[in-house]
Design an enzyme around this catalytic site. Structure first.
Site, PDB file in Angstrom:
ATOM      1  CG  ASP A  82      -1.774   1.245   1.298  1.00 46.29           C
ATOM      2  OD1 ASP A  82      -2.770   1.268   0.552  1.00 46.29           O
ATOM      3  OD2 ASP A  82      -1.457   2.195   2.055  1.00 46.29           O
ATOM      4  CE1 TYR A 101       0.327   7.754   2.556  1.00 47.19           C
ATOM      5  CE2 TYR A 101       0.870   5.490   2.041  1.00 47.19           C
ATOM      6  CZ  TYR A 101       0.014   6.426   2.583  1.00 47.19           C
ATOM      7  OH  TYR A 101      -1.158   6.005   3.158  1.00 47.19           O
ATOM      8  CE  LYS A 155      -3.870   4.525   0.498  1.00 48.75           C
ATOM      9  NZ  LYS A 155      -2.488   4.548   0.964  1.00 48.75           N
ATOM     10  CG  HIS A 206      -4.823   9.418   0.231  1.00 51.18           C
ATOM     11  ND1 HIS A 206      -3.460   9.465   0.091  1.00 51.18           N
ATOM     12  CD2 HIS A 206      -5.032   9.021   1.506  1.00 51.18           C
ATOM     13  CE1 HIS A 206      -2.879   9.106   1.220  1.00 51.18           C
ATOM     14  NE2 HIS A 206      -3.811   8.829   2.099  1.00 51.18           N
TER      15      HIS A 206
END
Ligand SMILES: NC(=O)C1=CN([C@@H]2O[C@H](COP(=O)(O)OP(=O)(O)OC[C@H]3O[C@@H](n4cnc5c(N)ncnc54)[C@H](OP(=O)(O)O)[C@@H]3O)[C@@H](O)[C@H]2O)C=CC1
Ligand SMILES: O=C(O)C(=O)[C@@H](O)[C@H](O)C(=O)CO
Length: 276
Positions: free
Chosen positions: A45, A50, A75, A108
């Site tokens: 994930d 990120y 996402k 997200h």
């Protein structure tokens, strides 16, 4: 250890547990994700926000596990909501990941104040139709928001990835997911290693099965049939987290753990949280 998998409503599958990667960046992140795949994680994930999609891509290139045996989830960030913006953002994610296709693409956060998640959802439907994404879903959506997507497009997200741990078991939302055959994914499944792992009830359940507190908590997610995605930068803890398929919890144990419920713990309310 390879985890079992669930069938998704679109015919694809998702492993029963995955590796969270928030904070796994740079060389240490590449090494951690590569080792995680070698140890048996098949669901990874990540997210545009990120900043580690390249690291995930490098780990995928390094592993000798067949690409079709991996489920790579990323996402869409809030700053790229909108139809055209979603298509462009996806392409950036895909290039960073260096993949021909992404297995699971999620919105997200819904950002209802911005009011564009439905446009993004339509773009995700078109990405799936083009074969660039295998499965599409959302994250941090309420039942009302899910209903809006479904009523407007007829396409049901295959997963909703939400805050879920024993302090916030999300009973109502999970019941809604069950009604619509939406798979629940649990973010921060260990409650970010807060005092959860010291809770007496967790210690009792863990001792009864000869497992660690983290394993007892992750097994609780498995009993709920939610897909936890614990993150660990430590090899032994990553292996420990994956090793939760050799025991089961009784209904009483599941209920005792769920009784720790006290609500959201980081203020990530989908109706108000702004993530760009
Ligand atoms: N969709 C969304 O909005 C969100 C998605 N996520 C996703 O969920 C993933 C997991 O959530 P995250 O917030 O990282 O929190 P987790 O609940 O996974 O907890 C991670 C923390 O627990 C520690 N830990 C991991 N395994 C063990 C263990 N066996 N025993 C003791 N401590 C342990 C880790 O430390 P150490 O690394 O030192 O082992 C780290 O401090 C994220 O990485 C991300 O992929 C997270 C938040 C929001
Ligand atoms: O997905 C995560 O790990 C998050 O922390 C999200 O909540 C997201 O990155 C965010 O909201 C940052 O403000």
């Amino acid at each position: 250890m390879i985890a079992p998998a669930y069938a998704l409503r679109d015919g694809n599958t998702i492993p029963a547990i995955g590796l969270g990667t928030y904070g796994l960046d740079d060389q240490a992140g590449i090494d951690a994700i590569t080792a995680g795949i070698a140890d048996g994680y098949r669901l990874i994930d990540t997210a545009f926000n990120y900043g580690n999609e390249e690291a995930v891509g490098e780990a995928i290139r390094r592993t000798d596990v067949d690409r079709s045996d991996l489920v790579i989830a990323t996402k869409l960030p809030g700053k790229h909501h909108g139809f055209d913006e979603t298509i462009a953002s996806f392409e950036q994610s895909r290039m960073r990941l260096d993949l021909d296709w992404v297995d699971l693409y999620l919105i997200h956060w819904p950002l209802p104040r911005l009011g564009k998640y439905l446009d993004s959802w339509r773009a995700m439907i078109s990405l799936r139709e083009k074969g660039l994404v295998r499965s599409i879903g959302v994250s941090n959506f309420t039942a009302e928001m899910l209903t809006r997507l479904i009523d407007s497009t007829g396409i049901v997200p295959v997963v909703n990835q939400v805050e879920l741990h024993p302090y916030f078991p999300q009973e109502e939302l999970r019941a809604f997911h069950d009604e619509h055959d939406i798979r629940t994914m649990s973010w921060s499944p260990l409650a970010k290693r807060t005092e959860l792992l010291q809770e007496p009830v967790i210690a009792e359940v863990a001792a009864a099965h000869g497992v660690t507190p983290a394993q007892a908590v992750l097994r609780w997610h498995i009993e709920l049939e939610a897909v936890p995605i614990p993150k660990s930068s430590d090899a032994a803890r990553r292996r420990e987290n994956l090793d939760v398929f050799g025991f089961t919890l009784t209904t009483e144990e599941v209920d005792a753990i769920s009784a720790l419920s006290r609500g959201r713990i980081w203020g990530g309310d989908p109706d108000t949280h702004e993530e760009f």
